[in-house]
Design a protein around this motif. Sequence first.
Motif, short mmCIF file in Angstrom:
data_model
loop_
_atom_site.label_atom_id
_atom_site.label_comp_id
_atom_site.label_asym_id
_atom_site.label_seq_id
_atom_site.Cartn_x
_atom_site.Cartn_y
_atom_site.Cartn_z
N ASP A 43 0.84 -1.21 0.00
CA ASP A 43 0.00 0.00 0.00
C ASP A 43 0.87 1.26 0.00
O ASP A 43 0.36 2.38 -0.09
CB ASP A 43 -1.01 -0.01 1.16
CG ASP A 43 -0.35 -0.05 2.52
OD1 ASP A 43 0.89 -0.10 2.58
OD2 ASP A 43 -1.08 -0.03 3.53
N SER A 54 -0.31 9.59 3.02
CA SER A 54 -0.33 8.45 3.94
C SER A 54 -0.85 7.23 3.21
O SER A 54 -1.61 7.36 2.23
CB SER A 54 -1.25 8.81 5.12
OG SER A 54 -1.89 7.67 5.63
N THR A 55 -0.47 6.05 3.69
CA THR A 55 -1.01 4.82 3.09
C THR A 55 -2.48 4.62 3.48
O THR A 55 -3.15 3.76 2.92
CB THR A 55 -0.21 3.59 3.53
OG1 THR A 55 -0.25 3.49 4.96
CG2 THR A 55 1.24 3.67 3.09
N ARG A 56 -2.94 5.43 4.43
CA ARG A 56 -4.33 5.27 4.90
C ARG A 56 -5.37 5.61 3.83
O ARG A 56 -6.53 5.26 3.95
CB ARG A 56 -4.58 6.13 6.15
CG ARG A 56 -3.88 5.59 7.38
CD ARG A 56 -4.25 6.36 8.63
NE ARG A 56 -3.42 7.52 8.81
CZ ARG A 56 -2.22 7.53 9.38
NH1 ARG A 56 -1.71 6.41 9.85
NH2 ARG A 56 -1.53 8.64 9.50
N ASP A 57 -4.94 6.30 2.77
CA ASP A 57 -5.88 6.68 1.70
C ASP A 57 -6.08 5.58 0.65
O ASP A 57 -6.89 5.72 -0.26
CB ASP A 57 -5.39 7.95 1.00
CG ASP A 57 -5.43 9.15 1.93
OD1 ASP A 57 -6.50 9.40 2.50
OD2 ASP A 57 -4.38 9.81 2.11
N THR A 59 -7.30 2.24 -1.07
CA THR A 59 -8.55 1.46 -0.96
C THR A 59 -8.35 0.06 -1.55
O THR A 59 -7.36 -0.21 -2.24
CB THR A 59 -9.67 2.14 -1.77
OG1 THR A 59 -9.30 2.10 -3.16
CG2 THR A 59 -9.88 3.59 -1.34
N HIS A 85 -5.62 -0.20 4.93
CA HIS A 85 -6.08 0.30 6.23
C HIS A 85 -7.59 0.07 6.40
O HIS A 85 -8.38 0.34 5.47
CB HIS A 85 -5.79 1.81 6.26
CG HIS A 85 -6.09 2.49 7.54
ND1 HIS A 85 -5.72 2.01 8.78
CD2 HIS A 85 -6.74 3.67 7.78
CE1 HIS A 85 -6.11 2.85 9.70
NE2 HIS A 85 -6.74 3.86 9.14
N LEU A 86 -7.97 -0.40 7.57
CA LEU A 86 -9.38 -0.60 7.97
C LEU A 86 -10.13 -1.66 7.16
O LEU A 86 -11.36 -1.67 7.16
CB LEU A 86 -10.17 0.73 7.90
CG LEU A 86 -9.67 1.88 8.77
CD1 LEU A 86 -10.56 3.11 8.61
CD2 LEU A 86 -9.59 1.47 10.24
N GLU A 89 -10.41 -5.01 10.19
CA GLU A 89 -10.69 -4.70 11.60
C GLU A 89 -11.53 -5.79 12.25
O GLU A 89 -11.45 -6.02 13.45
CB GLU A 89 -11.43 -3.36 11.70
CG GLU A 89 -10.59 -2.16 11.34
CD GLU A 89 -9.41 -1.93 12.28
OE1 GLU A 89 -9.63 -1.92 13.51
OE2 GLU A 89 -8.29 -1.75 11.78
N GLN A 138 0.19 2.14 8.53
CA GLN A 138 -1.27 2.39 8.52
C GLN A 138 -1.74 3.00 9.84
O GLN A 138 -2.75 3.70 9.87
CB GLN A 138 -2.04 1.08 8.27
CG GLN A 138 -1.87 0.56 6.84
CD GLN A 138 -2.57 -0.78 6.61
OE1 GLN A 138 -3.29 -1.27 7.48
NE2 GLN A 138 -2.35 -1.36 5.45
N LYS A 139 -1.02 2.71 10.93
CA LYS A 139 -1.44 3.24 12.24
C LYS A 139 -0.46 4.29 12.79
O LYS A 139 -0.79 5.03 13.71
CB LYS A 139 -1.55 2.09 13.25
CG LYS A 139 -2.72 1.12 12.98
CD LYS A 139 -4.01 1.60 13.65
CE LYS A 139 -5.28 1.05 13.01
NZ LYS A 139 -5.46 -0.37 13.08
N THR A 141 1.88 7.50 13.57
CA THR A 141 1.69 8.95 13.45
C THR A 141 2.97 9.63 12.97
O THR A 141 2.97 10.80 12.61
CB THR A 141 1.26 9.56 14.80
OG1 THR A 141 2.16 9.09 15.80
CG2 THR A 141 -0.16 9.17 15.15
#
Length: 249
Positions: A43, A54-57, A59, A85-86, A89, A138-139, A141
């Motif tokens: 990712d 961020s890799t959080r974007d 999908t 990410h997510l 969960e 992914q988590k 900061t």
Amino acid sequence: MKQTLKQLQQLKGKRRISMLTAYNCPVARSIEQAGILTILVGDSVGMVEMGFSSTRDVTMEHMVYHIEAVRRGAPNTHIIGDLPHLTYENVDDAVANAKRIIAAGADSVKLEGPYFDAVKAIVNEGIEVVAHVGLTPQKATNFKKVGKSQAEAQQIIDESVELEKAGAGMIVIEHVPAELGEKLTQTLNIPTIGIGAGGETDGQVLVINDALGIGDYWPPFSKQYAHVSDTILKVATQYREEVETKQYP
Ligand code: KIV
């Protein structure tokens, strides 16, 4: 020839495992030709290719698109696909999304952090899993080294042992002190793949854009084997000049 994680496990202590990320077909083709054992469609694509901060974007749709392209370029290499990410969960999401990653062409899935139940559930479906400990973007900061204190190092060791017990077949260790990379390699029975984790892990992974020198920032622990962004600048500049002066075509 394409190997399973189970087969790659036999290499522990015998042969170092090479892994590079890839996100598109022609790069994957060259990586396969070079004999790299495993390709990670990470990712990291979100940051190094798509311009996200961020890799959080990233999908599932992004991952499916890139895994399909990499598979077309590297039909005979073990491909690991990241679960974004997510997307893991809970156990049901983890299994459903792991199946989508495999259907897109990956041979195994990778997930970050101590998601023991998700690992167990995915493995129960017959899908091989790569775990990821240490710095887990992914988590995270920030991108600082982790596992520097005794307590933090012990927590990473304990979680890694549990991930192996849950059925993980390989583990990526990111940005930890070299001594911790070595300790994890000695403690675990599954291969450890380091990135910024010292020289004593069972294998190494590099983000291909970092290795090629594409972009304007590369982590301090990465190595630039080329400076492709400089080449692109040179080519584009020369092309512009030749078009403007009618030297091309
Ligand atoms: O997404 C990725 O490329 C990764 C590597 C940095 C290990 O997880």
